[in-house]
Scaffold this active site. Structure first.
Site, PDB file in Angstrom:
ATOM      1  N   SER A 141       0.860  -1.227   0.031  1.00 57.67           N
ATOM      2  CA  SER A 141      -0.095   0.086   0.093  1.00 57.67           C
ATOM      3  C   SER A 141       0.953   1.370   0.078  1.00 57.67           C
ATOM      4  O   SER A 141       2.085   1.270   0.563  1.00 57.67           O
ATOM      5  CB  SER A 141      -0.814  -0.242   1.275  1.00 57.67           C
ATOM      6  N   TYR A 155      -1.698  -0.509  10.361  1.00 53.62           N
ATOM      7  CA  TYR A 155      -2.074  -0.929   9.091  1.00 53.62           C
ATOM      8  C   TYR A 155      -0.745  -0.490   8.087  1.00 53.62           C
ATOM      9  O   TYR A 155      -0.266  -1.443   7.423  1.00 53.62           O
ATOM     10  CB  TYR A 155      -3.245  -0.423   8.384  1.00 53.62           C
TER      11      TYR A 155
HETATM   12  P1  NAP Z   1     -11.620  -5.700   0.491  1.00 50.96           P
HETATM   13  O1  NAP Z   1     -12.392  -5.259  -0.549  1.00 50.96           O
HETATM   14  O2  NAP Z   1     -11.823  -5.431   1.801  1.00 50.96           O
HETATM   15  O3  NAP Z   1     -11.312  -7.443   0.233  1.00 50.96           O
HETATM   16  C1  NAP Z   1     -10.368  -8.023   1.328  1.00 50.96           C
HETATM   17  C2  NAP Z   1     -10.287  -9.399   0.790  1.00 50.96           C
HETATM   18  O4  NAP Z   1      -9.382 -10.220   1.526  1.00 50.96           O
HETATM   19  C3  NAP Z   1     -11.644 -10.457   0.844  1.00 50.96           C
HETATM   20  O5  NAP Z   1     -11.512 -11.146   0.141  1.00 50.96           O
HETATM   21  C4  NAP Z   1     -11.414 -11.166   2.143  1.00 50.96           C
HETATM   22  O6  NAP Z   1     -12.090 -12.323   2.383  1.00 50.96           O
HETATM   23  C5  NAP Z   1     -10.013 -11.406   2.205  1.00 50.96           C
HETATM   24  N1  NAP Z   1      -9.514 -11.426   3.655  1.00 50.96           N
HETATM   25  C6  NAP Z   1      -9.466 -10.726   4.625  1.00 50.96           C
HETATM   26  N2  NAP Z   1      -8.883 -10.961   5.717  1.00 50.96           N
HETATM   27  C7  NAP Z   1      -8.596 -12.180   5.513  1.00 50.96           C
HETATM   28  C8  NAP Z   1      -7.845 -13.276   6.054  1.00 50.96           C
HETATM   29  N3  NAP Z   1      -7.538 -13.398   7.433  1.00 50.96           N
HETATM   30  N4  NAP Z   1      -7.750 -14.572   5.414  1.00 50.96           N
HETATM   31  C9  NAP Z   1      -7.884 -14.740   4.167  1.00 50.96           C
HETATM   32  N5  NAP Z   1      -8.491 -13.727   3.395  1.00 50.96           N
HETATM   33  C10 NAP Z   1      -8.836 -12.614   3.958  1.00 50.96           C
HETATM   34  O7  NAP Z   1      -9.978  -5.252   0.193  1.00 50.96           O
HETATM   35  P2  NAP Z   1      -9.409  -4.599  -1.128  1.00 50.96           P
HETATM   36  O8  NAP Z   1      -9.584  -3.075  -1.074  1.00 50.96           O
HETATM   37  O9  NAP Z   1      -9.467  -5.306  -2.215  1.00 50.96           O
HETATM   38  O10 NAP Z   1      -7.768  -4.616  -0.508  1.00 50.96           O
HETATM   39  C11 NAP Z   1      -7.082  -5.818  -1.029  1.00 50.96           C
HETATM   40  C12 NAP Z   1      -5.588  -5.571  -0.610  1.00 50.96           C
HETATM   41  O11 NAP Z   1      -5.119  -4.447  -1.307  1.00 50.96           O
HETATM   42  C13 NAP Z   1      -5.185  -5.486   0.602  1.00 50.96           C
HETATM   43  O12 NAP Z   1      -4.222  -6.340   1.068  1.00 50.96           O
HETATM   44  C14 NAP Z   1      -5.433  -3.865   1.207  1.00 50.96           C
HETATM   45  O13 NAP Z   1      -4.476  -3.816   2.101  1.00 50.96           O
HETATM   46  C15 NAP Z   1      -4.553  -3.495  -0.154  1.00 50.96           C
HETATM   47  N6  NAP Z   1      -4.884  -2.183  -0.392  1.00 50.96           N
HETATM   48  C16 NAP Z   1      -6.148  -1.745  -0.691  1.00 50.96           C
HETATM   49  C17 NAP Z   1      -6.439  -0.269  -0.967  1.00 50.96           C
HETATM   50  C18 NAP Z   1      -7.708   0.405  -1.217  1.00 50.96           C
HETATM   51  O14 NAP Z   1      -7.663   1.684  -1.395  1.00 50.96           O
HETATM   52  N7  NAP Z   1      -8.567  -0.439  -1.437  1.00 50.96           N
HETATM   53  C19 NAP Z   1      -5.074   0.444  -0.945  1.00 50.96           C
HETATM   54  C20 NAP Z   1      -3.946   0.147  -0.780  1.00 50.96           C
HETATM   55  C21 NAP Z   1      -3.472  -1.327  -0.608  1.00 50.96           C
HETATM   56  P3  NAP Z   1     -13.805 -12.118   2.602  1.00 50.96           P
HETATM   57  O15 NAP Z   1     -14.556 -11.284   1.811  1.00 50.96           O
HETATM   58  O16 NAP Z   1     -14.406 -13.410   2.744  1.00 50.96           O
HETATM   59  O17 NAP Z   1     -13.870 -11.579   3.989  1.00 50.96           O
END
Ligand code: NAP
Length: 246
Positions: A141, A155
């Site tokens: 991130s 985080y």
């Molecule tokens: P999201 O929409 O909340 O999706 C999170 C995913 O991770 C879901 O599939 C969830 O499964 C799974 N998950 C959560 N905890 C888990 C665990 N303990 N074991 C296995 N699976 C788990 O998140 P996102 O925004 O797509 O983010 C994906 C990645 O990108 C993350 O690492 C996040 O830190 C990073 N990121 C996101 C952003 C942003 O602005 N969105 C920015 C920078 C980095 P369930 O649905 O079954 O709970």
């Protein structure tokens, strides 16, 4: 099966789901790892263009991660790529308000999980273990660079750890046929912000983004797929910032 196999942790939503869909279009068989939402994972599976499967596993649990990889072995018998994408955040806290429960939850999902998954992937991909090589992409991130003061320094620190894993592991396995890289997204339009307790976050912060808008999950997925592909054959230990200029 002649398709290469990619395991995408957190493949049931947001960035992971976009990676799963694009990987399928690029010719991979796709394993969608997820934590608890069976219906969301099945929906992404139904959207794939080719073979795939879903596996429910908490990446913070060693036993669950081992089972997930054993299940990949059983169903596909090969693994060419891992996308360490699963992650969580909890918002709205200064460091002087953070409690242990929150710290352990975020560290387990965002640090312990990627380490365990990387371990299992290397054991299968490394030429030193009899494998044929592969590629790992860690979804870090922009927070690892910016620190996320007043929101979630915990985080941000987990993503700093993921950046260091990317550098160290890339050096460990460079001579064993495995490339390890990372993407560092900024504000991306997914449900993670609402789940972290701040549904209006992207709207509120959009004006601080040089490109003037939040990013889309597909814009992150494009970079992930490039890093996984042979087009990035000379790229390892690298970071791609996908943060609209931040
Ligand atoms: P999201 O929409 O909340 O999706 C999170 C995913 O991770 C879901 O599939 C969830 O499964 C799974 N998950 C959560 N905890 C888990 C665990 N303990 N074991 C296995 N699976 C788990 O998140 P996102 O925004 O797509 O983010 C994906 C990645 O990108 C993350 O690492 C996040 O830190 C990073 N990121 C996101 C952003 C942003 O602005 N969105 C920015 C920078 C980095 P369930 O649905 O079954 O709970």
């Amino acid at each position: 099966m002649d398709r290469p196999v990619v395991l995408v942790t957190g493949g049931s939503r947001g960035i992971g789901a976009a990676v799963a869909r694009l990987a399928s279009r690029a010719g991979y068989a796709v394993v969608i790892g997820y934590h608890s939402d069976d219906a969301a994972a099945e929906k992404v599976l139904a959207e794939l263009d080719g073979p795939g499967t879903t596996i429910r596993a908490d990446v913070g649990s060693e036993a669950a991660v081992e089972q997930m990889f054993t299940e990949v072995d059983r169903r596909f018998g090969r693994l060419e790529a891992l996308v360490n994408n699963a992650g969580v955040l909890e918002g709205g806290s200064r460091v002087d308000q953070i409690d242990e429960r929150r710290l352990r939850r975020v560290l387990d999902a965002n640090v312990v999980g990627p380490f365990l998954c990387a371990r299992e992937a290397v054991r299968r991909m490394s030429t030193a273990h009899g494998g044929h090589g592969g590629a790992i992409v860690n979804v870090s991130s922009a927070a690892s660079r910016l620190g996320s003061a007043g929101e979630y320094v915990d985080y941000a620190a987990t993503k700093g750890a993921l950046d260091t894993l990317t550098i160290g592991l890339s050096l460990e396995v460079a001579g064993e046929g495995i490339r390890v890289n990372a993407v560092r997204p900024g504000f991306i339009r997914t449900g993670i912000h609402a789940r972290g307790g701040d549904p209006e976050r992207l709207t509120r912060l959009a004006s601080a983004i040089p490109l003037g808008r939040p990013g889309e999950p597909e814009e992150v997925a494009e970079a992930v797929l490039w890093l996984l592909s042979d087009k990035a054959s000379y790229v390892t230990g690298a970071f791609i910032d996908i943060a609209g200029g931040r």
